[in-house]
Design an enzyme around this catalytic site. Sequence first.
Site, PDB file in Angstrom:
ATOM      1  N   GLU A 182       4.068  11.183   8.828  1.00 40.20           N
ATOM      2  CA  GLU A 182       3.343  10.209   7.991  1.00 40.20           C
ATOM      3  C   GLU A 182       3.767  10.306   6.530  1.00 40.20           C
ATOM      4  O   GLU A 182       2.941  10.493   5.641  1.00 40.20           O
ATOM      5  CB  GLU A 182       1.838  10.443   8.103  1.00 40.20           C
ATOM      6  N   GLU A 376       1.371   8.477  17.534  1.00 40.42           N
ATOM      7  CA  GLU A 376      -0.036   8.848  17.354  1.00 40.42           C
ATOM      8  C   GLU A 376      -0.875   7.600  17.494  1.00 40.42           C
ATOM      9  O   GLU A 376      -0.515   6.538  16.967  1.00 40.42           O
ATOM     10  CB  GLU A 376      -0.309   9.423  15.959  1.00 40.42           C
TER      11      GLU A 376
HETATM   12  C1  BG6 Z   1      -2.684  11.652  11.358  1.00 41.67           C
HETATM   13  C2  BG6 Z   1      -2.022  12.990  11.310  1.00 41.67           C
HETATM   14  O1  BG6 Z   1      -3.115  11.332  10.087  1.00 41.67           O
HETATM   15  O2  BG6 Z   1      -3.842  11.464  12.064  1.00 41.67           O
HETATM   16  C3  BG6 Z   1      -2.630  14.047  12.185  1.00 41.67           C
HETATM   17  O3  BG6 Z   1      -0.638  12.927  11.500  1.00 41.67           O
HETATM   18  C4  BG6 Z   1      -4.131  13.819  12.235  1.00 41.67           C
HETATM   19  O4  BG6 Z   1      -2.257  15.300  11.702  1.00 41.67           O
HETATM   20  C5  BG6 Z   1      -4.418  12.469  12.862  1.00 41.67           C
HETATM   21  O5  BG6 Z   1      -4.828  14.828  12.882  1.00 41.67           O
HETATM   22  C6  BG6 Z   1      -5.886  12.131  13.018  1.00 41.67           C
HETATM   23  O6  BG6 Z   1      -6.546  12.344  11.824  1.00 41.67           O
HETATM   24  P1  BG6 Z   1      -7.821  13.272  11.735  1.00 41.67           P
HETATM   25  O7  BG6 Z   1      -8.108  13.386  10.313  1.00 41.67           O
HETATM   26  O8  BG6 Z   1      -8.873  12.586  12.506  1.00 41.67           O
HETATM   27  O9  BG6 Z   1      -7.424  14.571  12.346  1.00 41.67           O
END
Ligand code: BG6
Length: 477
Positions: A182, A376
Amino acid sequence: MVKRFPEGFLWGGATAANQLEGGYREGRKGLSIPDVLPGGKERLHILQTPGFDFEIHEDKYTYPNHEAIDFYHRYKEDIALFAEMGFKAFRMSIAWSRIFPNGDELEPNEEGLAFYDRVFDELHKYGIEPVVTISHYELPLYLVKNYGGWRSGEVVTFFERYAKLLFNRYKDKVKYWLTFNEINSGLMMPIMGLGFAIEKEEDRYQPTFQAFHHQFVASSLAVKACHDIIPDAKIGCMLIQAPTYAYDCNPENVMYALQEGRLFNHFCGDVQVRGEYPAFIKRYFKEHNIELEIQPGDLELLKQYPVDFISFSYYMSRTEKKNKTAEEVGQGNMIGGVKNPFLKASEWGWEIDPVGLRITLNELYDRYRKPLFVVENGLGAKDKVEADGSIQDDYRIDYLRAHIEQMAEAIEDGVELMGYTPWGCIDLVSASTGEMSKRYGFIYVDKHDDGSGTLERKRKKSFYWYKDVIATNGEKL
Ligand code: BG6
């Protein structure tokens, strides 16, 4: 009409070393940024407010990443569960400070390297392809404290040494690499992505974009090294994407949404994929008094070594309005903007928008014409273990199903999509809040916000559902 995913589509799940491994001091690992980030709501505040000191304060805070879910010792059990779901790919990251504890050493730490050899071997035992992020929010702390993080051009050299070492060591085991997780999130939260804290809000711009420039150069050096050392590997960038809608058809709002969206979603990708700074950023630099220090040869390097594919995270969209009232700002989701009246939000205020994923896939493919990879996606939610031990996470299944349907639509639209690795396939520590209770997994981990729990793993309802999705290559949703 039945929607088909291509043969060889990489179904799997995604994680990051600091959020699941634990063992933060084992195997001669050095400290890294997440090791000093406290758990709980304070974390988000720290990430968004100037002046963080990068110190551990055990008297005040807890540090959930130190043990995380103990993948460091339990990786065999976890990988067996991924294999049971039929994973074709597993996205993970390497903790830089396991390999170079301080970050600037000349010689690596063999114990760290050997750990990832064991993990890759275990994955291959089940035919699971590792997809490896070289740097996922875990710059060695020593580089933060002694070099100022990515503000320093010296860090480019250390990164190149680290990346080359990984390519040489794992050339027979890893064929999919991602450079910086990211990368564009550094615009909002430089602590995690760029390795430094803003001192005063007004001083944000110059160091942020200088640090980005260093990462872009580092990314191109990694692409070059990867192609030289592992000719049959592919290396991609990794962007956070949130399509930015105008609140209404007022041209002022449409223009504003275009500008905000371009900066957030496309600036980094334009440099890493097209190999040059986009035209729009020059005006932005002028208006914010940003003057980049660019070394001779940097721009040629960017042009010569763009990434092979674009991977991205997608959780939510964003809606923008030019003149927002203070009240409207507060009602938007965590990446900014105003509330979208057509969308519902997760408990953490992330606005759920499956069609936004199709929009993003189309926009990125139109813009870059390179393969895309959704690395993701997912719903952070509180899960309840029923008296019979089951976890009925239908809300997660609904979220994922709706997004997979939109990916299938995008493939029909002509988008070239390599794979799908939903986030946190096993419950892990949240990056933004350090909570365990914000769960994403198909696999439940008995660990709680206060650090208690047996670390036992349990299959959720979504585990069986996703297994079927993979077995039918996305036809049974
Ligand atoms: C992304 C990241 O921002 O989202 C992850 O690459 C992160 O590391 C994921 O865990 C979800 O975000 P969060 O804050 O709910 O863990």
